[in-house]
Design an enzyme around this catalytic site. Structure first.
Site, PDB file in Angstrom:
ATOM      1  N   ASP A   9       0.879  -1.167   0.000  1.00 55.73           N
ATOM      2  CA  ASP A   9       0.000   0.000   0.000  1.00 55.73           C
ATOM      3  C   ASP A   9       0.923   1.225   0.000  1.00 55.73           C
ATOM      4  O   ASP A   9       2.137   1.090   0.210  1.00 55.73           O
ATOM      5  CB  ASP A   9      -0.888  -0.043   1.246  1.00 55.73           C
ATOM      6  N   ASP A  11      -0.100   5.180   1.021  1.00 54.16           N
ATOM      7  CA  ASP A  11      -0.334   6.130   2.114  1.00 54.16           C
ATOM      8  C   ASP A  11      -0.341   5.396   3.455  1.00 54.16           C
ATOM      9  O   ASP A  11      -1.113   4.463   3.666  1.00 54.16           O
ATOM     10  CB  ASP A  11      -1.670   6.858   1.921  1.00 54.16           C
TER      11      ASP A  11
END
Length: 213
Positions: A9, A11
């Site tokens: 991922d 953020d």
């Protein structure tokens, strides 16, 4: 499982940027008359940028500009902060390099628009480590729907069952799980953060290696 690929991922994993999104959304949406409250903002935390913009437009419709234009203002504001702030997670570049040195494939699967991902990879100088980069903006639904992970696995040429996803949210972990992947929750040294849905936990990237490597 036979691990062949690690998918990150972005953020909250590669960069500590979630505060950037909150500030950019507050600045931009407020300028168009949106009355942001903590209660309403909490509902948008794991939406895509498009979904967030549509959410606020439905509640406080503005005039003269379409939803897409306002969304791009938010994205541009976030990119400005990524370029100007020290936002890289400690140890992330070395962690990814270790994975690449072991000849695993590396992917990025994010709800954020691709041009934000491009800015992050440029800022951290890690683009060359990634074999595939994919954004939910090219899917009909973002996380927690598994589409972004399924497409990422396809781009990597690896079956989902041979992938592991590193996430910091329940929404992202759910997406990866539903795609058929193993999952790691990254807590950024938050000892209290723990999701039962995750198969493994990493507190930080400076002291940890993936338990399955």
């Amino acid at each position: 499982m036979t691990l062949k690929a690690i998918i990150f991922d972005m953020d909250g994993v590669l960069v500590d940027s979630e505060g950037f999104w909150a500030k950019a959304e507050l600045d931009v949406f407020s300028s168009y008359g949106v009355q942001i409250t903590d209660e309403l903002a909490a509902q948008t935390k794991y939406m895509t940028t498009q979904e967030v913009t549509e959410f606020w437009y439905d509640k406080f419709p503005w005039e003269n500009l379409n939803v897409s234009s306002v969304e791009q203002e938010v994205v541009s504001r976030v990119i400005e902060m990524i370029h100007s702030e020290d936002c890289a997670m400690d140890g992330i570049k070395e962690f990814i390099k270790t994975i690449k040195d072991k000849e695993y494939k590396v992917g990025l699967a994010t709800n954020a628009p691709l041009r934000v991902a491009d800015a992050v990879l440029e800022k951290l100088q890690i683009r060359d480590y990634f074999d595939a980069v994919h954004s939910s903006e090219f899917e009909k639904q973002g996380k927690p729907h598994p589409a972004v992970y399924l497409t990422s696995a396809k781009k990597l040429g690896v079956e989902p069952k041979h992938c592991i996803a590193i996430e910091d949210s329940y929404s992202g972990l759910k997406a990866a799980k539903e795609a058929g992947m193993k999952t790691v929750v990254f807590t950024n040294d938050n000892e209290t953060l723990d999701f039962e849905i995750a198969d493994f936990k990493i507190l930080n990237f400076k002291e940890a290696l993936l338990p399955v490597l």
